[in-house]
Structure formats: structure tokens, C-alpha cells
Design an enzyme around this catalytic site. Structure first.
Site, short mmCIF file in Angstrom:
data_model
loop_
_atom_site.label_atom_id
_atom_site.label_comp_id
_atom_site.label_asym_id
_atom_site.label_seq_id
_atom_site.Cartn_x
_atom_site.Cartn_y
_atom_site.Cartn_z
N THR A 93 80.32 -33.18 -40.99
CA THR A 93 79.86 -34.55 -41.37
C THR A 93 81.01 -35.24 -42.14
OG1 THR A 93 77.66 -34.16 -41.84
CG2 THR A 93 78.13 -35.95 -42.92
N GLU A 145 80.84 -29.04 -50.97
CA GLU A 145 79.92 -29.28 -51.71
C GLU A 145 79.69 -28.04 -52.77
OE1 GLU A 145 76.90 -32.10 -49.32
OE2 GLU A 145 76.31 -30.28 -49.31
N ASN A 167 71.98 -29.44 -51.80
CA ASN A 167 71.29 -29.63 -50.49
C ASN A 167 69.65 -29.46 -50.62
OD1 ASN A 167 73.30 -30.16 -48.27
ND2 ASN A 167 74.33 -28.61 -49.33
N SER A 180 66.66 -36.91 -52.59
CA SER A 180 65.75 -37.26 -53.72
C SER A 180 66.58 -38.21 -54.54
CB SER A 180 65.14 -36.11 -54.45
OG SER A 180 66.20 -35.36 -54.97
#
EC number: 2.3.1.35
Length: 407
Positions: free
Chosen positions: A190, A276, A402, A407
Site C-alpha cells: 500500500t 506501522e 490495524n 475507527s
């Protein structure tokens, strides 16, 4: 080759901007634009995922045609993937709006998106965003940095690089920016990358150069083993450097290829290091392999091993995990001949020799593995080929990020 401050606005004739268009709830920058004062030859490489986002399909049609490119419109927050015919129609609407505001051909507008899969783009925000972006376009470092910020999702920092070099007595500049932090896995991730240059070069060689460079840069990166639906690398060349146009693979082409490889290597490493939740860039080198393909396969297998990545997070010289990952990679080698080293700016240590542990210091190994950039070097003593892959450690924060991404 001289390294410059800046990114996509460093080459002559390129402007960029980044603004908040209201796509994200946090009022963060979420739309970017790159604009060339002159139409460009374009090249691109795209995700290998069978599920491909609408912008990927749009850009493929444009890049693989003879039409020149002049504008790239990018949004973050929503991926425009798995959105059906409506999503592709929104790409066309975006291009049409940009062409109207900038007075360029609709077919010269490329688009890119990154973010949550499955949501439709809020076209009122996109249209208004384009109107806001155009007056903000700048050829300065600030303009490029604003754009680099706007394409971020879970990235912790903007990622930019630029270099200049000489071809035929003319100064040529290449600049780039990218985003990528999660859903990152070879054969592209990504990740979005945008590279600009003022070099004059024919379209065929521009595409060939990009395709060649991607093999040893973005295709050697893995954060989490997930290949995205939106991966895109776009390369634009507007020719404003004034060099004699490159139409064959000569010394000028090789100089360009070297600089392009450097730009994309740095961007690929920035993606890997900003994985991440990551605390360290993890580099894996396999040397003295029988073939390049063997070295690539082994290095990728190591860098994608979850157990190895967890050991790097724990600063633990658990070399058995590395040999294990090599063993299931699917290529043949002799484990009894492997030497393995760990290396960082804190030093270098040999962990195993000829497949057996050395009398190394665990404390010294931990010290070396505690740096922000860590390398594992596997010497398999079979030939002269080598490959390098990049990833990051696997931390608690990866799961946290993740688990609540939407949210």
C-alpha cells in the site's frame, strides 16, 4: 550526483500542493496535486493484486497510451477500491474537474488514492479540493512537502528525496515522494510513489528504466506480507533540463538509471523504516549466492518472517529463525556453509560460521540490534550474486494500529 533538499518540486517546471479537503475527519491534509508546466512523458508500475482499485485502472489506461501526462491528483483517507463502476466514474470526474480548472487535457490527468477500502469518494470534497489546490501550487520545497504530507495515512512522517547530476553538460534533477507504512509486501505495497524529472527521454526508455529499478527497490520491501489494491509508482519527465533527448541505452541513459535507482532505493527504505508500529528498519543482505534469483528469494523470505521480525524488535540475536526462514524459501543452498552477521552503526558481529554458532557475546549482539537501522548479512558461499531486502520489526503497536484502522 548531488543530494538535494526537497522532493517532487525540485526538477524544473514542477509544482505541487497539499491541502485539507475534508475527506479525513481529523482536519488533516488529505489531497495533493503535482503539476508540470509542460506535458510529460509518463511511466508507471502498479499492484500485482488481482483486486485493483479504480485509480490503478485509470492510470494504466493513461500511462500505457501515447498520451502525455501533466497533472496528478492524489487523495488519502479513502482508497477508491472495490467501488465498482461508480469508483471508476469518480476517477473520470476528478480528471475532468482538474482539466477544467488547469486548462489541460482530461487525458493528461492521473489520479491516485490511498486509505480505507470499500468506501466511495466524497466527490464534493474532491471537486472543492481541486479548486483549493490549484492556487496553492508552488515550485518550492514547501509545495513539495505539503503534498508529501497530504498523501500520508498511517505514515508517521513525509517521505521525500531529490538529486541532481549532469547529462551532456546540462543539469538534470530527479525528485520523489512516497507514502507507505502498512499493507506493504513485495511486488509492491500500500504504497504510492511519485517521481518527477526534467530529463528529456523517450517514453519507451522511461518505462523500461522504471520497470528495471522497481525490481530492486519497492519489490524488495515488506512490512506485513499484505499486497495492496492501490500500489502505484508514477514517473513523469518533462524535458525542461534541455539535454539531448535520450532515445537509446547509452552512457546518458545509464547515468539516469543510476540516479533513478538511488531515488527509489531511498524511498523504499523510508517506507520499510516507517512500517506501522516499527522501531527499526530491518535490512537483509544475501551475498555470494549462485544466482540473483536465489539471493532475492532468500532475502525476501528472511525479511518477511514474523518470528525474525519479532526477534529484531526484542533485540534478540535468535539466528535460528533466520536459518529457518531461509530453509523454507523454496531454493536450494547448503546450511552447513552459511555465515551470518548482524550489523548496525554500533558495530558488526558474526553470529554463525559454516552453519554453527560462534562464541559471540549476547550482550554485544543485543547492543548492535538496539539501533534504529539493523542489517542481517547471510553469506551462502555459492557464487557472486547478491540481493537486498528491507522490512521492519514487528511490534505490539502494529496490531493496535490495524485493530482500529477504520475507527
Amino acid at each position: 550526483m548531488k543530494i538535494l533538499d526537497g522532493g517532487v518540486t525540485s526538477p524544473k517546471g514542477f509544482l505541487a500542493a497539499g491541502i485539507s479537503a475534508g475527506i479525513k475527519n481529523e482536519n488533516k491534509k488529505d489531497m495533493a496535486m503535482i503539476y508540470s508546466e509542460k506535458p510529460c512523458e509518463s511511466a508507471g508500475t502498479f499492484t500485482t493484486n488481482i483486486v485493483q482499485a479504480a485509480p490503478v485502472k485509470w492510470d494504466k489506461e493513461r500511462v500505457y497510451s501515447k498520451e502525455k501526462a501533466q497533472v496528478v491528483v492524489i487523495n488519502s483517507g479513502i482508497a477508491n477500491a472495490c467501488t465498482g463502476e461508480k469508483g471508476f466514474h469518480y476517477c473520470r470526474q476528478t480528471a475532468l474537474k482538474a482539466s477544467e480548472v488547469l486548462q489541460v487535457k482530461e487525458g493528461s490527468v492521473l489520479v491516485a488514492s490511498t486509505g480505507v477500502i470499500g468506501k466511495q469518494l466524497p466527490m464534493d470534497c474532491l471537486a472543492k479540493g481541486i479548486e483549493l489546490l490549484v492556487p496553492e501550487l508552488k515550485d518550492s520545497i514547501e509545495g513539495g512537502n505539503n503534498a508529501a504530507q497530504a498523501i500520508m495515512t498511517t505514515d508517521t512522517c513525509p517521505k521525500e528525496i531529490a538529486v541532481e547530476f549532469e547529462i551532456g553538460g546540462k543539469t538534470v534533477t530527479i525528485g520523489g515522494m512516497c507514502k507507505g507504512s502498512g499493507m506493504i509486501h513485495p511486488n509492491m505495497c500500500t504504497m504510492l510513489a511519485f517521481v518527477t524529472t526534467d530529463l528529456a527521454i523517450c517514453k519507451e526508455l522511461l518505462q523500461e528504466a522504471l520497470s528495471e529499478v522497481v525490481k530492486d527497490t519497492y519489490n524488495m520491501v515488506s512490512v506485513d506480507g499484505d499486497t495492496s489494491t492501490n500500489d502505484t509508482v508514477l514517473l513523469l519527465a518533462n524535458g525542461l533540463a534541455g539535454n539531448q533527448i535520450i532515445k537509446e541505452k547509452n552512457e546518458d541513459y545509464n547515468l539516469f538509471l543510476e540516479a533513478l535507482n538511488y531515488i527509489n532505493t531511498i524511498l523504499a527504505k523510508k517506507i520499510a523504516g516507517d512500517g506501522e508500529g516499527a522501531t527499526a528498519l530491518f535490512e537483509v543482505k544475501v551475498v555470494n549466492a549462485q544466482t540473483k534469483e536465489q539471493a532475492v528469494t532468500l532475502s525476501k523470505s528472511i525479511v518477511t518472517s514474523s518470528l525474525t521480525k519479532a526477534a529484531i524488535y526484542g533485540h534478540d540475536a535468535n539466528w535460528g529463525r533466520i536459518l529457518c526462514a531461509m530453509g523454507y524459501a523454496g531454493v536450494t543452498f547448503e546450511p552447513e556453509k552459511v555465515d551470518l552477521f548482524f550489523e548496525s552503526k554500533a558495530g558488526r558481529i558474526k553470529i554463525i560460521e559454516n552453519g554453527v554458532a560462534t562464541d559471540y557475546s549476547e550482550e554485544e549482539a543485543t547492543r548492535i540490534l538496539s539501533e534504529e537501522e539493523v542489517s542481517a548479512i547471510a553469506d551462502i558461499k555459492m557464487g557472486a550474486a547478491a540481493a537486498t531486502a528491507w522490512g521492519c520489526d514487528l511490534t505490539y503497536d502494529y496490531v493496535k494500529i490495524n485493530a482500529d484502522y477504520r475507527s
